[in-house]
Design a protein around this motif. Structure first.
Motif, mmCIF file in Angstrom:
data_model
loop_
_atom_site.group_PDB
_atom_site.id
_atom_site.type_symbol
_atom_site.label_atom_id
_atom_site.label_comp_id
_atom_site.label_asym_id
_atom_site.label_seq_id
_atom_site.Cartn_x
_atom_site.Cartn_y
_atom_site.Cartn_z
ATOM 1 N N ASP A 135 5.992 3.297 -10.938
ATOM 2 C CA ASP A 135 5.650 1.882 -11.002
ATOM 3 C C ASP A 135 4.144 1.724 -11.235
ATOM 4 O OD1 ASP A 135 4.566 -0.631 -9.616
ATOM 5 O OD2 ASP A 135 6.707 -1.062 -9.683
ATOM 6 N N PRO A 136 3.738 0.978 -12.276
ATOM 7 C CA PRO A 136 2.308 0.850 -12.570
ATOM 8 C C PRO A 136 1.518 0.093 -11.493
ATOM 9 C CG PRO A 136 3.624 -0.464 -14.113
ATOM 10 C CD PRO A 136 4.580 0.324 -13.272
ATOM 11 N N PHE A 137 2.149 -0.843 -10.794
ATOM 12 C CA PHE A 137 1.446 -1.552 -9.719
ATOM 13 C C PHE A 137 1.092 -0.603 -8.579
ATOM 14 C CE2 PHE A 137 1.717 -3.622 -5.546
ATOM 15 C CZ PHE A 137 0.639 -4.483 -5.634
ATOM 16 N N LEU A 138 2.035 0.240 -8.184
ATOM 17 C CA LEU A 138 1.783 1.187 -7.088
ATOM 18 C C LEU A 138 0.826 2.293 -7.516
ATOM 19 C CD1 LEU A 138 5.392 1.455 -5.610
ATOM 20 C CD2 LEU A 138 3.483 0.058 -4.774
ATOM 21 N N ASN A 139 0.921 2.722 -8.780
ATOM 22 C CA ASN A 139 0.010 3.714 -9.345
ATOM 23 C C ASN A 139 -0.131 4.952 -8.448
ATOM 24 O OD1 ASN A 139 -1.715 4.697 -11.334
ATOM 25 N ND2 ASN A 139 -3.521 3.854 -10.321
ATOM 26 N N ILE A 140 0.995 5.507 -8.046
ATOM 27 C CA ILE A 140 0.997 6.671 -7.152
ATOM 28 C C ILE A 140 0.547 7.919 -7.900
ATOM 29 C CG2 ILE A 140 2.470 8.177 -5.753
ATOM 30 C CD1 ILE A 140 4.297 5.638 -5.382
ATOM 31 N N ASP A 141 -0.380 8.649 -7.325
ATOM 32 C CA ASP A 141 -0.789 9.939 -7.871
ATOM 33 C C ASP A 141 0.128 11.003 -7.256
ATOM 34 O OD1 ASP A 141 -1.911 12.287 -8.756
ATOM 35 O OD2 ASP A 141 -3.859 11.961 -7.803
ATOM 36 N N TRP A 142 1.112 11.407 -8.020
ATOM 37 C CA TRP A 142 2.083 12.401 -7.541
ATOM 38 C C TRP A 142 1.533 13.822 -7.621
ATOM 39 C CZ3 TRP A 142 6.520 11.219 -5.058
ATOM 40 C CH2 TRP A 142 6.995 9.907 -5.158
ATOM 41 N N GLU A 143 0.315 13.986 -8.120
ATOM 42 C CA GLU A 143 -0.330 15.304 -8.219
ATOM 43 C C GLU A 143 0.521 16.276 -9.032
ATOM 44 O OE1 GLU A 143 -1.295 16.622 -4.252
ATOM 45 O OE2 GLU A 143 -2.292 14.736 -3.771
ATOM 46 N N TYR A 144 1.173 15.746 -10.067
ATOM 47 C CA TYR A 144 2.092 16.552 -10.872
ATOM 48 C C TYR A 144 2.259 15.854 -12.217
ATOM 49 C CZ TYR A 144 5.986 19.877 -11.353
ATOM 50 O OH TYR A 144 6.810 20.916 -11.731
ATOM 51 N N ASP A 145 2.526 16.613 -13.249
ATOM 52 C CA ASP A 145 2.770 16.046 -14.577
ATOM 53 C C ASP A 145 4.110 15.315 -14.551
ATOM 54 O OD1 ASP A 145 3.280 15.472 -17.244
ATOM 55 O OD2 ASP A 145 2.812 17.497 -17.958
ATOM 56 N N LEU A 146 4.072 13.980 -14.634
ATOM 57 C CA LEU A 146 5.304 13.188 -14.533
ATOM 58 C C LEU A 146 6.239 13.395 -15.723
ATOM 59 C CD1 LEU A 146 4.134 9.852 -12.874
ATOM 60 C CD2 LEU A 146 5.134 11.897 -11.831
ATOM 61 N N ASP A 147 5.748 13.975 -16.813
ATOM 62 C CA ASP A 147 6.630 14.306 -17.931
ATOM 63 C C ASP A 147 7.510 15.513 -17.605
ATOM 64 O OD1 ASP A 147 5.647 12.250 -19.550
ATOM 65 O OD2 ASP A 147 4.047 13.530 -20.369
ATOM 66 N N LYS A 148 7.166 16.230 -16.540
ATOM 67 C CA LYS A 148 7.910 17.432 -16.180
ATOM 68 C C LYS A 148 8.734 17.279 -14.897
ATOM 69 C CE LYS A 148 4.672 20.510 -18.451
ATOM 70 N NZ LYS A 148 3.731 21.616 -18.316
ATOM 71 N N VAL A 149 8.731 16.093 -14.292
ATOM 72 C CA VAL A 149 9.490 15.920 -13.050
ATOM 73 C C VAL A 149 10.990 15.893 -13.335
ATOM 74 C CG1 VAL A 149 7.649 14.762 -11.785
ATOM 75 C CG2 VAL A 149 9.312 13.398 -13.056
ATOM 76 N N ILE A 150 11.743 16.274 -12.342
ATOM 77 C CA ILE A 150 13.205 16.245 -12.401
ATOM 78 C C ILE A 150 13.644 15.110 -11.490
ATOM 79 C CG2 ILE A 150 15.321 17.548 -11.980
ATOM 80 C CD1 ILE A 150 13.450 20.121 -12.174
ATOM 81 N N VAL A 151 14.213 14.072 -12.103
ATOM 82 C CA VAL A 151 14.577 12.859 -11.390
ATOM 83 C C VAL A 151 16.041 12.559 -11.665
ATOM 84 C CG1 VAL A 151 14.014 10.403 -11.096
ATOM 85 C CG2 VAL A 151 12.215 12.009 -11.713
ATOM 86 N N SER A 152 16.770 12.113 -10.652
ATOM 87 C CA SER A 152 18.179 11.758 -10.846
ATOM 88 C C SER A 152 18.292 10.564 -11.787
ATOM 89 C CB SER A 152 18.844 11.424 -9.507
ATOM 90 O OG SER A 152 18.379 10.177 -9.030
ATOM 91 N N LYS B 286 0.836 -1.197 0.000
ATOM 92 C CA LYS B 286 0.000 0.000 0.000
ATOM 93 C C LYS B 286 0.871 1.248 0.000
ATOM 94 C CE LYS B 286 -4.081 -1.896 2.200
ATOM 95 N NZ LYS B 286 -4.991 -1.841 3.321
ATOM 96 N N THR B 287 0.299 2.324 -0.526
ATOM 97 C CA THR B 287 0.984 3.614 -0.532
ATOM 98 C C THR B 287 0.183 4.620 0.279
ATOM 99 O OG1 THR B 287 -0.112 4.397 -2.533
ATOM 100 C CG2 THR B 287 1.941 3.161 -2.822
ATOM 101 N N PHE B 288 0.876 5.651 0.723
ATOM 102 C CA PHE B 288 0.238 6.737 1.461
ATOM 103 C C PHE B 288 0.895 8.032 1.024
ATOM 104 C CE2 PHE B 288 0.680 9.663 5.073
ATOM 105 C CZ PHE B 288 -0.648 10.019 5.224
ATOM 106 N N THR B 289 0.099 9.051 0.772
ATOM 107 C CA THR B 289 0.636 10.365 0.417
ATOM 108 C C THR B 289 0.116 11.423 1.385
ATOM 109 O OG1 THR B 289 -1.165 10.886 -1.127
ATOM 110 C CG2 THR B 289 0.779 9.775 -2.043
ATOM 111 N N GLN B 290 0.949 12.430 1.609
ATOM 112 C CA GLN B 290 0.578 13.524 2.512
ATOM 113 C C GLN B 290 1.310 14.784 2.068
ATOM 114 O OE1 GLN B 290 -1.517 13.746 5.430
ATOM 115 N NE2 GLN B 290 -1.093 15.872 4.969
ATOM 116 N N THR B 291 0.592 15.883 1.953
ATOM 117 C CA THR B 291 1.246 17.159 1.674
ATOM 118 C C THR B 291 1.859 17.676 2.968
ATOM 119 O OG1 THR B 291 -0.235 17.691 -0.153
ATOM 120 C CG2 THR B 291 0.902 19.539 0.894
#
Length: 182
Positions: free
Chosen positions: A150-167, A97-102
């Motif tokens: 990850d498609p199994f986790l399907n996390i809603d990052w509340e952001y356009d993932l095409d615009k994220v900055i990832v190492s 399971k996942t959990f998100t919090q602002t």
């Protein structure tokens, strides 16, 4: 201090009492006696970390394995982030399971993340200073991670993932099903 359970076993939202006046504010960010009495969880933090990131930076999902697993208490000193926790403990009824919090410098919320969970965050403000306490030292050989999209986790990052900055390192992390065991 207000302590709120989450869908992940022993992962908690901590809302400190914040005292505001004309000078600004004051709050106790952590008190081990109160935390232990209120939660029944005994933890001894031995390392503090802090990072500065700009808008759209996504860090994670990271964890430590074996004897170097870490419990963490995370908070934002400046800015706003979406904090994400994934339960990797196979014996937990919240496994997978996942959990998100602002978390922000205005809501003062913190998240206690138990050992055996992966963690990450995405910066929603122009910049964010993120701080966390760990109950164990970092060990490079014990690093583990899961791909943020990850498609199994399907996390809603509340952001356009095409615009994220990832190492580069985080872009090639394994999927949940292939993650290194704890």
């Amino acid at each position: 201090m207000n302590i709120i359970p989450t869908p992940i076993n022993n992962c908690l939202i901590i809302e400190p009492k914040v005292f505001h006046d004309e000078r600004g504010y004051f709050f106790e960010s952590f008190n081990n006696v109160v935390f232990t009495n209120e939660t029944g969880i005994e933890v001894s933090f031995i390392q503090d970390n802090q990072s500065l990131s700009t808008k759209g930076v996504l860090r994670g999902l990271h964890y430590q394995r074996g004897e170097f697993q870490q419990a963490k208490l995370v908070r934002v000193i400046e800015g706003e982030v979406l904090d994400v926790v994934v339960d990797l403990r196979k014996d937990s009824n919240s496994y997978g399971k996942t959990f998100t919090q602002t978390l922000s410098d205005t809501n003062f919320k913190q998240v206690y993340i138990p050992r055996g969970c992966a963690h990450g965050f995405l910066v929603k403000s122009d910049r964010a200073i993120f701080a966390y306490k760990c109950d164990n030292l970092y060990n490079k050989e014990s690093e583990g991670g899961i791909l943020y999209n990850d498609p199994f986790l399907n996390i809603d990052w509340e952001y356009d993932l095409d615009k994220v900055i990832v190492s580069d390192k985080d872009k090639i992390l394994p999927l949940f099903e292939n993650a290194l065991p704890l």
